[in-house]
Design an enzyme around this catalytic site. Structure first.
Site, mmCIF file in Angstrom:
data_model
loop_
_atom_site.group_PDB
_atom_site.id
_atom_site.type_symbol
_atom_site.label_atom_id
_atom_site.label_comp_id
_atom_site.label_asym_id
_atom_site.label_seq_id
_atom_site.Cartn_x
_atom_site.Cartn_y
_atom_site.Cartn_z
ATOM 1 N N ARG A 246 -9.665 18.842 0.856
ATOM 2 C CA ARG A 246 -9.794 17.389 0.602
ATOM 3 C C ARG A 246 -9.480 16.544 1.824
ATOM 4 O O ARG A 246 -9.066 15.395 1.712
ATOM 5 C CB ARG A 246 -8.908 16.955 -0.574
ATOM 6 N N LYS B 48 -19.053 8.812 10.645
ATOM 7 C CA LYS B 48 -20.129 9.231 9.738
ATOM 8 C C LYS B 48 -20.324 10.728 9.903
ATOM 9 O O LYS B 48 -20.526 11.208 11.022
ATOM 10 C CB LYS B 48 -21.441 8.520 10.089
ATOM 11 N N GLU C 130 -30.079 5.563 22.755
ATOM 12 C CA GLU C 130 -28.956 4.983 22.002
ATOM 13 C C GLU C 130 -28.087 4.092 22.902
ATOM 14 O O GLU C 130 -27.519 3.117 22.439
ATOM 15 C CB GLU C 130 -28.090 6.084 21.370
ATOM 16 N N LYS D 200 -19.530 0.228 19.803
ATOM 17 C CA LYS D 200 -19.546 0.904 18.501
ATOM 18 C C LYS D 200 -18.191 0.748 17.815
ATOM 19 O O LYS D 200 -18.122 0.475 16.616
ATOM 20 C CB LYS D 200 -19.906 2.379 18.659
ATOM 21 N N GLU E 85 -20.230 0.367 6.437
ATOM 22 C CA GLU E 85 -21.568 -0.227 6.456
ATOM 23 C C GLU E 85 -21.864 -1.114 5.246
ATOM 24 O O GLU E 85 -22.872 -0.966 4.562
ATOM 25 C CB GLU E 85 -22.633 0.873 6.600
ATOM 26 N N ARG F 77 -22.255 -3.053 10.333
ATOM 27 C CA ARG F 77 -22.517 -1.718 10.885
ATOM 28 C C ARG F 77 -24.011 -1.395 10.898
ATOM 29 O O ARG F 77 -24.473 -0.591 11.711
ATOM 30 C CB ARG F 77 -21.728 -0.647 10.123
ATOM 31 N N ASN G 113 -28.196 0.365 13.477
ATOM 32 C CA ASN G 113 -29.465 0.997 13.117
ATOM 33 C C ASN G 113 -30.667 0.299 13.732
ATOM 34 O O ASN G 113 -31.795 0.506 13.285
ATOM 35 C CB ASN G 113 -29.613 1.046 11.595
ATOM 36 N N HIS H 56 -33.919 2.087 13.994
ATOM 37 C CA HIS H 56 -33.829 3.321 13.215
ATOM 38 C C HIS H 56 -34.744 3.355 11.995
ATOM 39 O O HIS H 56 -35.095 4.436 11.534
ATOM 40 C CB HIS H 56 -32.375 3.575 12.790
ATOM 41 N N HIS I 247 -36.740 6.674 11.746
ATOM 42 C CA HIS I 247 -36.627 7.664 10.669
ATOM 43 C C HIS I 247 -37.997 7.982 10.087
ATOM 44 O O HIS I 247 -38.295 9.136 9.774
ATOM 45 C CB HIS I 247 -35.675 7.169 9.573
ATOM 46 N N HIS J 206 -34.747 12.438 18.270
ATOM 47 C CA HIS J 206 -34.191 11.259 17.596
ATOM 48 C C HIS J 206 -34.080 10.055 18.545
ATOM 49 O O HIS J 206 -34.530 8.947 18.222
ATOM 50 C CB HIS J 206 -32.820 11.588 16.998
#
Ligand code: GLY
Length: 370
Positions: free
Chosen positions: A123, A145, A187, A228, A238, A242, A246, A249, A253, A267
């Protein structure tokens, strides 16, 4: 050369990002304050292990830190249920306890997978990111993330789980294939475009020789991490800001899905094309000056990066097909696509207020130019 430190000051989960060449050799001292006992378990992949694992092991030996390593196959395929169970079961077999430190040593695939394994192991187990690609040093290793891919899509199963420390040894980037370095640069440039016009202007001069200029590379990684960190501190999960990260993105994607997540489009290359399209869309909607998209594309060209749909080899779907793929985006809310657009270079914002026909028209023209 100086080592830079950026603090991600989240309440109860604050950590440092250490940036600079040669940091790997001193890793035992950086880890020491985090270790309850002198023992870490490392997860990496074959290419990183071949290039850098002996150095990491030697540095831990020199600091008297016991270690063992799981070496996974390279590539996105590792970041799935099988890779997750293999990692968790190995860590348990190694007797890793909640307060032990797991080290994610690699690029985005390793960082996301190992971070998620650490999030669910007992956990929540402590972990440290040691990113070895430019993309991971400026983006995926920072901000917590973590996750894996499923047949339904990328990163759809995951958790927010902050690392205890990030060690970005910029010297490791010298062994990266040129194409991976450039893709990671997509990026870096994104940060200038979304929130720091001066940084973007600096990159226009420094970007093309960044790889050969260690001080400039540290500055670029530091500024990216600083930006960041600022955004993650404002909005860790987010709910709002946040999403600015993206930029590019939503298009990216869809294009990655259209090219089957293959090496037709990496990417960071998709992010670069996506940023150019986001600025093009912003200009068409009258939101940003007409000359901004050309400036973005000129910089991408100077960096030898892909910048148009025409730069993607092989077939692509038509505009409607790309739009359908865009509708799978995680930013879709109540069935409405949300875009990150810009008022100018250095000033991005999130909006759901974009007429579908404008996007379709822009994509149709971009595809016709192929
Ligand atoms: N890579 C986007 C984020 O971390 O939010």
């Amino acid at each position: 050369m100086s080592i830079e430190t950026v603090r991600v000051d989240l309440p109860g989960r604050a950590y440092d990002i250490r940036i600079g060449p040669g940091l790997l050799d001193g890793i035992a001292a950086d880890l020491a304050p985090l270790l309850r006992r002198p023992r870490v378990r490392i997860v990496t992949e074959e290419r990183v292990a071949a290039a850098h694992l002996p150095r990491l092991e030697a540095a831990l030996d020199a600091g008297g830190v016991d270690h063992a390593t799981l070496v996974l196959p390279p590539g996105e395929g590792t970041k799935g249920w099988d890779g997750l169970s293999r990692t968790c079961e190995w860590l348990l077999a190694e007797g890793v306890e909640r307060k032990d430190v797991v080290v994610a040593f690699g690029g985005g695939v390793v960082g996301d997978l190992v971070g998620f394994a650490a999030a669910v192991l007992r956990r929540g187990t402590a972990f440290v990111q040691v990113p070895t690609t430019l993309l991971a040093q400026v983006d995926s290793s920072v901000g917590g993330k973590t996750g894996i891919n499923t047949p339904q899509g990328k990163n759809l199963v995951g958790a927010f789980h902050q690392p205890r420390l990030v060690i970005a040894d910029t010297g490791l980037l010298s062994t990266l294939p040129e194409r991976d370095f450039r893709a990671g640069y997509g990026e870096v440039m994104k940060y200038g475009l979304l929130g720091d016009a001066d940084f973007f202007a600096w990159l226009e001069g420094a970007g093309p020789s960044l790889r050969d200029d260690p001080a400039a590379l540290v500055r670029a990684v530091r500024r990216s991490c600083e930006m960041k960190a600022e955004i993650v501190m404002r909005d860790e999960t987010e709910e709002g800001d946040r999403a600015l990260l993206n930029l590019g993105h939503t298009f990216c994607h869809a294009l990655e899905a259209a090219t089957g997540y293959s090496d037709r489009l990496l990417h960071g290359e998709g992010v670069a094309i996506g940023c150019a399209l986001a600025f093009e869309l912003s200009a068409r909607l009258g939101l940003c000056p007409q000359e901004e998209p050309s400036r973005v594309r000129a910089h991408l060209a100077a960096m030898g990066l892909k910048r148009d749909l025409a730069d993607i080899p092989g077939d692509l779907p038509d505009a409607e097909g790309v739009l359908r793929l865009m509708a799978q985006d995680k930013k879709v809310q109540d069935g409405r696509l949300r875009f990150v657009l810009a008022r100018r270079i250095g000033e991005a914002f999130v909006t759901a207020d974009v007429p579908r026909e404008t996007v379709a028209g822009m994509l149709h023209e971009a595809l016709a130019a192929r």
